[in-house]
Design a protein around this motif. Structure first.
Motif, PDB file in Angstrom:
ATOM      1  N   CYS A 101       0.837  -1.201   0.000  1.00 48.23           N
ATOM      2  CA  CYS A 101       0.000   0.000   0.000  1.00 48.23           C
ATOM      3  C   CYS A 101       0.876   1.257   0.000  1.00 48.23           C
ATOM      4  O   CYS A 101       0.609   2.212  -0.739  1.00 48.23           O
TER       5      CYS A 101
ATOM      6  N   GLY B 169       2.502   1.930  -3.343  1.00 49.92           N
ATOM      7  CA  GLY B 169       1.593   2.128  -4.463  1.00 49.92           C
ATOM      8  C   GLY B 169       1.376   0.884  -5.300  1.00 49.92           C
ATOM      9  O   GLY B 169       0.731   0.945  -6.345  1.00 49.92           O
ATOM     10  N   GLU B 170       1.933  -0.241  -4.863  1.00 50.28           N
ATOM     11  CA  GLU B 170       1.742  -1.483  -5.610  1.00 50.28           C
ATOM     12  C   GLU B 170       0.273  -1.919  -5.582  1.00 50.28           C
ATOM     13  O   GLU B 170      -0.225  -2.471  -6.556  1.00 50.28           O
ATOM     14  N   LEU B 171      -0.397  -1.667  -4.467  1.00 48.74           N
ATOM     15  CA  LEU B 171      -1.831  -1.941  -4.345  1.00 48.74           C
ATOM     16  C   LEU B 171      -2.600  -0.627  -4.420  1.00 48.74           C
ATOM     17  O   LEU B 171      -2.150   0.388  -3.875  1.00 48.74           O
ATOM     18  N   PRO B 172      -3.771  -0.629  -5.062  1.00 47.60           N
ATOM     19  CA  PRO B 172      -4.596   0.586  -5.090  1.00 47.60           C
ATOM     20  C   PRO B 172      -5.191   0.833  -3.704  1.00 47.60           C
ATOM     21  O   PRO B 172      -5.668  -0.092  -3.052  1.00 47.60           O
ATOM     22  N   THR B 173      -5.130   2.069  -3.235  1.00 46.90           N
ATOM     23  CA  THR B 173      -5.635   2.387  -1.899  1.00 46.90           C
ATOM     24  C   THR B 173      -6.489   3.646  -1.920  1.00 46.90           C
ATOM     25  O   THR B 173      -6.412   4.462  -2.840  1.00 46.90           O
ATOM     26  N   VAL B 174      -7.288   3.772  -0.874  1.00 49.04           N
ATOM     27  CA  VAL B 174      -8.080   4.973  -0.603  1.00 49.04           C
ATOM     28  C   VAL B 174      -7.831   5.322   0.849  1.00 49.04           C
ATOM     29  O   VAL B 174      -7.891   4.447   1.720  1.00 49.04           O
TER      30      VAL B 174
ATOM     31  N   ILE C 294      -8.611  -0.566   0.871  1.00 44.44           N
ATOM     32  CA  ILE C 294      -8.336  -1.069  -0.468  1.00 44.44           C
ATOM     33  C   ILE C 294      -9.683  -1.333  -1.142  1.00 44.44           C
ATOM     34  O   ILE C 294     -10.464  -2.152  -0.647  1.00 44.44           O
TER      35      ILE C 294
ATOM     36  N   ALA D  36     -11.017  -2.668  -7.335  1.00 47.79           N
ATOM     37  CA  ALA D  36      -9.659  -2.363  -7.793  1.00 47.79           C
ATOM     38  C   ALA D  36      -8.708  -3.504  -7.444  1.00 47.79           C
ATOM     39  O   ALA D  36      -7.818  -3.849  -8.228  1.00 47.79           O
TER      40      ALA D  36
ATOM     41  N   TRP E 144      -6.569  -5.721  -9.970  1.00 51.09           N
ATOM     42  CA  TRP E 144      -5.135  -5.861  -9.752  1.00 51.09           C
ATOM     43  C   TRP E 144      -4.732  -7.332  -9.742  1.00 51.09           C
ATOM     44  O   TRP E 144      -3.715  -7.714 -10.309  1.00 51.09           O
TER      45      TRP E 144
END
Length: 83
Positions: free
Chosen positions: A54, A57-62, A70, A74, A78
């Motif tokens: 996270c 930026g490898e995983l999409p986050t909010v 997550i 998304a 991914w």
């Protein structure tokens, strides 16, 4: 003569007919935004690894305030980039 009314079964009871296949699921099995522990469990990874993914930026986050979430859709995109 007394008229009788038929009662509908409450949702989720055994007498309730199943939903048609093309109707959306009224109660999704997973939330729209996943916590890091939920994501780690789904991906079968450790918490530290998911937090690192996270952060980089490898995983999409909010970000919700100070919390990291997550997005479920998304994450699915991914995990399955070819679909």
């Amino acid at each position: 003569m007394c008229k009788t009314r038929t009662r509908q079964a409450p949702p989720g009871s055994p007498d309730t007919p199943p939903l048609p296949k093309n109707s959306p699921d009224p109660e999704p099995t997973t939330p729209l935004l996943l916590t890091v522990p939920q994501t780690a469990k789904l991906l079968q990874l450790g918490l530290n690894r998911v937090y690192e993914m996270c952060r980089t930026g490898e995983l999409p986050t909010v970000n919700v305030g100070k919390q990291v979430r997550i997005p479920r859709q998304a994450l699915e995109r991914w995990a399955n980039p070819t679909q």
